[in-house]
Enzyme design. Structure first.
Site: not given
Ligand SMILES: Cc1cc2nc3c(=O)[nH]c(=O)nc-3n(C[C@H](O)[C@H](O)[C@H](O)COP(=O)(O)O)c2cc1C
Length: 365
Positions: A185, A240, A180, A27, A100
């Site tokens: 959510y 959440n 998702h 997001t 998503q």
């Molecule tokens: C800025 C931001 C926005 C995110 N928005 C979503 C989202 O819209 N949907 C979702 O399933 N996960 C969202 N996540 C979680 C990421 O998809 C991911 O699971 C999480 O950052 C862990 O992976 P990483 O360690 O590689 O960053 C978001 C994470 C960040 C940092």
């Protein structure tokens, strides 16, 4: 099987991926006009087309699911047209893209919803204070709007909204749709008994709590093809106000077996434990790997070497990276060539505009 497994091709149920590096859904709150994707958003994804597969930010299938500020939707013609620009840019740049579908459910402020939108959830259960606030433009952080419990008819119309949005996704040129079901959510709110206290067919038992997501996946598979349907889950995730519950392994084992029966393209396993400090047991990951015979995407604080290690051990087929993509549009090149990663500025994760979004440079420019 090597240090380079991550960079090898993969066949995702007929969709050819040029490598196994996935961009995780994130997001970014740049859909400033009527929750509609714009040129800036298209540019952001186009810049990251080195990924074998891009999964978009959470995108609502319903006006009621737009609980965060400036998140995109996919339930009207303007949004479908906006997303078409994104998919065309990404395809022209050589990548594949799933949208998503994120309905925020009780994680919402009514002021972020369009006129007539309502904050709905499986049950009217208050979210714990630690997660109980939501940003609203011009007003700052406000307490979440208390959710009203959906009637059975409203649950069924929400299922239909997901299915209709999946049809719009195909019109918009997406290669598929990721439901998702993670991170607290709406779908996750149905799965977890903490937030689902229903006594109708959509609660009360393992099958009942899974019924919402199973019906969505079945309906979408019938409407757009099972190879275009996918699901993200986060068992044991605490974000959440979710978390473990009695029978959690049976619950997720059942969901995995239902997804296997439907024959969806992939399950995406999100592990946020690096962030939340609450561990996710390996046993649940193994249970899902054993039960679901399709593609498994791993995610959570991966770097190149851990990704190759887990792929080589057969723990999953693809690895999704989140935060590393934010400041490194050329993440695949950087990982391949051992170029240091740029650290992102957290202050611009959710702010409108190009800053911290499309202005991160490739290492070669
Ligand atoms: C800025 C931001 C926005 C995110 N928005 C979503 C989202 O819209 N949907 C979702 O399933 N996960 C969202 N996540 C979680 C990421 O998809 C991911 O699971 C999480 O950052 C862990 O992976 P990483 O360690 O590689 O960053 C978001 C994470 C960040 C940092």
């Amino acid at each position: 099987m090597s240090d380079n497994t991550l960079f090898t091709e993969y066949n995702l149920q007929g969709i050819p991926l040029k490598n196994r590096v996935v961009m995780a859904p994130m997001t970014r709150s740049r859909a400033v006009e009527a929750n509609t994707p714009n040129e800036l958003i298209a540019k952001h994804y186009e810049q990251r087309a080195e990924a074998g597969l891009i999964i978009t930010e959470g995108t609502s299938p319903s006006p009621n699911g737009l609980g965060y500020p400036r998140i995109p939707g996919l339930f009207n013609e303007a949004q479908t047209a906006g997303w078409k620009k994104v998919t065309e840019a990404v395809h022209a740049a050589g990548s594949k893209i799933f949208v998503q579908q994120m309905h925020t459910g009780r994680i919402s402020h009514v002021k972020n919803l369009p006129e007539g939108g309502e904050v709905l959830a499986p049950s009217a259960v208050k979210v714990a204070d630690a997660f109980g606030q939501m940003y609203v433009d011009g007003e700052g952080m406000l307490p979440l709007t208390p959710a009203r419990a959906m009637t059975t008819e409203e649950v069924e119309s929400a299922i239909q909204e997901y299915i209709d949005s999946a049809k719009a996704a195909v019109k918009a040129g997406f290669d598929g749709v990721e439901i998702h079901g993670a991170n607290g959510y709406l779908v996750n709110q149905f799965i977890n008994p903490k937030s689902n206290q229903r006594t109708d067919a959509y609660g009360g038992s393992v099958e009942g709590r899974a019924r919402f997501v199973v019906k969505i996946a079945e309906g979408m598979a019938a409407a757009i093809g099972k190879e275009k349907v996918a699901l993200r889950i986060s068992p044991y995730g605490v974000f959440n106000d979710m978390g473990a519950f009695e029978g959690i392994d049976e619950q997720y084992g059942y969901i995995a077996s239902e997804m296997n029966r439907i024959g969806i393209a992939y399950i995406h396993l999100a592990d946020m434990s690096a962030m939340t400090k609450v561990p996710v047991p390996d046993s649940i990951k193994e249970l899902i790997r054993d039960t679901f015979k399709g593609t498994l995407i791993l995610n959570g604080a991966y770097d190149k070497s851990r990704a190759n290690e887990d792929l080589n051990k057969g723990k999953g087929d693809l690895v999704a990276f989140g935060v590393p993509w934010i400041a490194n549009p050329d993440l695949v090149t950087r990982m391949k060539e051992g170029i240091a990663l740029t650290q992102p500025d957290q202050n611009t994760f959710y702010t409108p505009g190009a800053e911290g979004y499309t202005d991160y440079k490739r290492a070669d420019v």
